[in-house]
Scaffold this motif. Structure first.
Motif, PDB file in Angstrom:
ATOM      1  N   THR A 110       9.131  25.907  41.709  1.00 21.32           N
ATOM      2  CA  THR A 110      10.495  25.361  41.807  1.00 21.32           C
ATOM      3  C   THR A 110      11.374  25.875  40.668  1.00 21.32           C
ATOM      4  OG1 THR A 110       9.887  23.383  40.540  1.00 21.32           O
ATOM      5  CG2 THR A 110       9.657  23.267  42.944  1.00 21.32           C
ATOM      6  N   SER A 111      11.008  27.014  40.073  1.00 18.30           N
ATOM      7  CA  SER A 111      11.818  27.572  38.995  1.00 18.30           C
ATOM      8  C   SER A 111      13.163  28.056  39.530  1.00 18.30           C
ATOM      9  CB  SER A 111      11.073  28.708  38.304  1.00 18.30           C
ATOM     10  OG  SER A 111      10.781  29.737  39.231  1.00 18.30           O
ATOM     11  N   LEU A 112      14.031  28.455  38.623  1.00 19.16           N
ATOM     12  CA  LEU A 112      15.414  28.759  38.989  1.00 19.16           C
ATOM     13  C   LEU A 112      15.527  29.912  39.972  1.00 19.16           C
ATOM     14  CD1 LEU A 112      18.372  28.044  38.478  1.00 19.16           C
ATOM     15  CD2 LEU A 112      18.360  29.668  36.568  1.00 19.16           C
ATOM     16  N   THR A 113      14.661  30.914  39.858  1.00 17.93           N
ATOM     17  CA  THR A 113      14.765  32.079  40.740  1.00 17.93           C
ATOM     18  C   THR A 113      14.415  31.752  42.197  1.00 17.93           C
ATOM     19  OG1 THR A 113      12.509  32.672  40.108  1.00 17.93           O
ATOM     20  CG2 THR A 113      14.313  33.729  38.898  1.00 17.93           C
ATOM     21  N   MET A 114      13.757  30.626  42.458  1.00 21.31           N
ATOM     22  CA  MET A 114      13.444  30.248  43.839  1.00 21.31           C
ATOM     23  C   MET A 114      14.668  29.766  44.604  1.00 21.31           C
ATOM     24  SD  MET A 114      10.225  30.780  44.530  1.00 21.31           S
ATOM     25  CE  MET A 114       9.789  29.676  45.886  1.00 21.31           C
ATOM     26  N   SER A 115      15.803  29.656  43.906  1.00 18.43           N
ATOM     27  CA  SER A 115      17.038  29.225  44.575  1.00 18.43           C
ATOM     28  C   SER A 115      17.794  30.391  45.199  1.00 18.43           C
ATOM     29  CB  SER A 115      17.941  28.501  43.582  1.00 18.43           C
ATOM     30  OG  SER A 115      18.351  29.386  42.548  1.00 18.43           O
ATOM     31  N   LEU A 116      17.388  31.635  44.951  1.00 21.26           N
ATOM     32  CA  LEU A 116      18.092  32.793  45.502  1.00 21.26           C
ATOM     33  C   LEU A 116      18.010  32.782  47.026  1.00 21.26           C
ATOM     34  CD1 LEU A 116      16.961  35.569  42.989  1.00 21.26           C
ATOM     35  CD2 LEU A 116      19.101  34.283  43.038  1.00 21.26           C
ATOM     36  N   ARG A 117      19.148  32.950  47.666  1.00 19.11           N
ATOM     37  CA  ARG A 117      19.227  32.905  49.132  1.00 19.11           C
ATOM     38  C   ARG A 117      19.208  34.340  49.685  1.00 19.11           C
ATOM     39  NH1 ARG A 117      20.844  27.798  50.668  1.00 19.11           N
ATOM     40  NH2 ARG A 117      21.513  28.589  52.708  1.00 19.11           N
ATOM     41  N   ASP A 146      -8.112  18.837  57.250  1.00 23.42           N
ATOM     42  CA  ASP A 146      -8.099  19.286  55.860  1.00 23.42           C
ATOM     43  C   ASP A 146      -7.418  18.241  54.988  1.00 23.42           C
ATOM     44  OD1 ASP A 146      -9.383  21.701  56.328  1.00 23.42           O
ATOM     45  OD2 ASP A 146      -7.525  22.726  56.814  1.00 23.42           O
ATOM     46  N   ARG A 147      -7.762  18.258  53.712  1.00 21.03           N
ATOM     47  CA  ARG A 147      -7.148  17.335  52.769  1.00 21.03           C
ATOM     48  C   ARG A 147      -6.218  18.125  51.854  1.00 21.03           C
ATOM     49  NH1 ARG A 147     -10.394  13.419  48.639  1.00 21.03           N
ATOM     50  NH2 ARG A 147     -10.933  15.431  47.707  1.00 21.03           N
ATOM     51  N   PHE A 148      -4.931  17.800  51.931  1.00 20.65           N
ATOM     52  CA  PHE A 148      -3.918  18.565  51.216  1.00 20.65           C
ATOM     53  C   PHE A 148      -3.507  17.854  49.938  1.00 20.65           C
ATOM     54  CE2 PHE A 148      -3.442  20.656  55.296  1.00 20.65           C
ATOM     55  CZ  PHE A 148      -3.129  21.961  54.936  1.00 20.65           C
ATOM     56  N   THR A 149      -3.269  18.666  48.924  1.00 17.39           N
ATOM     57  CA  THR A 149      -2.671  18.221  47.672  1.00 17.39           C
ATOM     58  C   THR A 149      -1.492  19.137  47.383  1.00 17.39           C
ATOM     59  OG1 THR A 149      -4.813  17.486  46.834  1.00 17.39           O
ATOM     60  CG2 THR A 149      -3.057  17.767  45.234  1.00 17.39           C
ATOM     61  N   LEU A 150      -0.392  18.569  46.973  1.00 19.65           N
ATOM     62  CA  LEU A 150       0.829  19.337  46.735  1.00 19.65           C
ATOM     63  C   LEU A 150       1.214  19.219  45.266  1.00 19.65           C
ATOM     64  CD1 LEU A 150       2.941  21.077  48.134  1.00 19.65           C
ATOM     65  CD2 LEU A 150       4.269  19.003  48.567  1.00 19.65           C
ATOM     66  N   ILE A 151       1.348  20.370  44.624  1.00 18.84           N
ATOM     67  CA  ILE A 151       1.718  20.430  43.212  1.00 18.84           C
ATOM     68  C   ILE A 151       2.953  21.318  43.077  1.00 18.84           C
ATOM     69  CG2 ILE A 151       1.036  21.289  40.933  1.00 18.84           C
ATOM     70  CD1 ILE A 151      -1.789  20.435  41.546  1.00 18.84           C
ATOM     71  N   ALA A 152       3.947  20.818  42.388  1.00 19.55           N
ATOM     72  CA  ALA A 152       5.152  21.582  42.087  1.00 19.55           C
ATOM     73  C   ALA A 152       5.136  21.954  40.610  1.00 19.55           C
ATOM     74  CB  ALA A 152       6.394  20.773  42.426  1.00 19.55           C
ATOM     75  N   PHE A 153       5.693  23.113  40.296  1.00 18.63           N
ATOM     76  CA  PHE A 153       5.711  23.527  38.899  1.00 18.63           C
ATOM     77  C   PHE A 153       6.990  24.299  38.598  1.00 18.63           C
ATOM     78  CE2 PHE A 153       3.751  27.006  41.165  1.00 18.63           C
ATOM     79  CZ  PHE A 153       4.215  28.163  40.536  1.00 18.63           C
ATOM     80  N   GLY A 154       7.486  24.052  37.407  1.00 20.00           N
ATOM     81  CA  GLY A 154       8.617  24.774  36.826  1.00 20.00           C
ATOM     82  C   GLY A 154       8.291  24.968  35.363  1.00 20.00           C
ATOM     83  N   LEU A 182      11.705  20.505  38.060  1.00 24.13           N
ATOM     84  CA  LEU A 182      10.764  20.422  36.939  1.00 24.13           C
ATOM     85  C   LEU A 182      11.106  21.447  35.862  1.00 24.13           C
ATOM     86  CD1 LEU A 182       7.475  20.012  38.992  1.00 24.13           C
ATOM     87  CD2 LEU A 182       8.673  18.243  37.715  1.00 24.13           C
ATOM     88  N   GLY A 183      12.326  21.860  35.821  1.00 23.39           N
ATOM     89  CA  GLY A 183      12.733  22.840  34.817  1.00 23.39           C
ATOM     90  C   GLY A 183      12.898  24.222  35.412  1.00 23.39           C
ATOM     91  N   ASN A 184      13.518  25.100  34.653  1.00 26.17           N
ATOM     92  CA  ASN A 184      13.859  26.436  35.154  1.00 26.17           C
ATOM     93  C   ASN A 184      12.827  27.498  34.808  1.00 26.17           C
ATOM     94  OD1 ASN A 184      16.274  25.408  36.192  1.00 26.17           O
ATOM     95  ND2 ASN A 184      17.351  25.747  34.228  1.00 26.17           N
TER      96      ASN A 184
END
Length: 341
Positions: A110-117, A146-154, A182-184
């Motif tokens: 989820t860092s800042l560059t993931m916002s580029l369209r 399946d058992r899913f776990t979701l982790i976001a990182f910035g 979670l930050g840039n």
């Protein structure tokens, strides 16, 4: 011949849930033994009267004859009850067992560059994160079991969804992420280390990590990507890296001030853990990547252990009840009363 074949097939498919109950079958002969031991009822002898005027005033009682069919009816009724107690069943087809899934941890950048369209979704411009969210939701919907776990990182990593079998919830929670939440910066090592704490190795089904990011350069975090990869190799966890950026990682180590020593990019992370690297600069390439990941990590389909069962005890139970009522009806003399003029 057809009837004989059907009868043979029925008897072959017949199963007894409580076969020991059939040991009570000899007891059903008790009504017959009781009837034979009791014999036919005889008429009572007339009392010897000395007074001549009382001769003939007292009549001898007429013998009462019970129907000979009554003991047989009760015997057959008891036999039917014993058969019902044995619980006859008709075995059907084998029931397929539910597939056994594995632990899948998804790491979303989820860092800042993931916002580029710079991507397209349904004919409209979409950000890198939005496409990754849609592709993951479709992937999770097809992985029931399946058992899913979701982790976001910035700038730091956080668990967005704890391990769950609810694949629909996993897709919905991924859609709630936003860029910069979670930050840039990019704390890739912290995200991998946090993911490894969530997985639990199962028999024959090793957990996997799926990493979505637009670049493999980690510039912050308390755990370096090199240390996190070493821990993943020690636990036998494969990391599948899906890069959604404009250019693919080359597989060349890099150095940043945050860590000492060279650090692996996304291509090297996948290679070091036995996973695969995918460069997916379009939605179609991302979907092809997750399909390939799913094919490489199928769910376990155990052989069936149960068969469909059709209980049949109700039929001998009803037959026994009908025979017992018929015996009671005959023994009560209702037939003789109706036939009496």
């Amino acid at each position: 011949m057809k009837i004989a074949a059907e009868l043979t097939g029925f008897l072959t498919a017949l199963h007894w849930a409580q076969p020991l109950a059939l040991l009570a079958l000899p007891l059903v002969l008790l009504p017959l033994f009781a009837a034979r031991r009791g014999g036919e009822p005889t008429s009572a002898q007339a009392p010897q009267l000395l007074h001549p005027d009382l001769h003939g005033l007292l009549q001898q009682p007429r013998p009462i004859r019970r129907p000979r069919l009554v003991p047989w009816l009760r015997t057959l009724a008891l036999a039917a009850f014993v058969v019902a107690l044995a619980q006859p069943q008709r075995l059907g087809a084998w029931i397929a067992s539910a597939p056994e899934g594995r632990d899948i941890v998804v790491l979303l950048d989820t860092s800042l560059t993931m916002s580029l369209r710079d991507l397209q979704w349904d004919g409209q411009s979409a950000s890198r994160l939005a496409v990754a969210q849609q592709v993951f939701a479709r992937f999770a919907a097809n992985r029931t079991g399946d058992r899913f776990t979701l982790i976001a990182f910035g700038s730091h990593a956080a668990s967005l969804l704890p391990p769950t079998f609810d694949v629909r919830m996993a897709g919905q929670m991924a859609g709630l992420l936003s860029v910069g939440q979670l930050g840039n910066d990019t704390a890739l090592g912290d995200a991998i280390a946090l993911a490894l704490r969530q997985v639990q190795p199962q028999r024959g089904l090793h957990p996997i990590l799926i990493l979505y990011s637009d670049g493999g350069v980690s510039n912050t975090g308390s755990i370096s990507p090199a240390d996190a990869v070493a821990l993943a190799r020690h636990q036998g966890v494969k990391i599948y890296a899906v890069e959604v950026g404009p250019s693919a990682d080359t597989g060349t180590p890099y150095t940043v001030p945050a860590y000492s020593g060279p650090q692996p990019d996304m291509r090297l992370i996948a290679q070091a853990t036995g996973g695969r690297f995918y460069f997916a600069a379009s939605p179609g390439a991302q979907e092809a990547a997750v399909r390939d990941i799913g094919a490489l990590n199928p769910r376990l389909h155990p052989p069936p252990t149960r068969r469909a069962v059709q209980p049949l005890y109700v039929w001998p139970l009803l037959l026994g009840a009908a025979l017992w009522l018929l015996a009671a009806f005959a023994d009560d003399g209702l037939w003789r009363r109706r036939l009496r003029p």
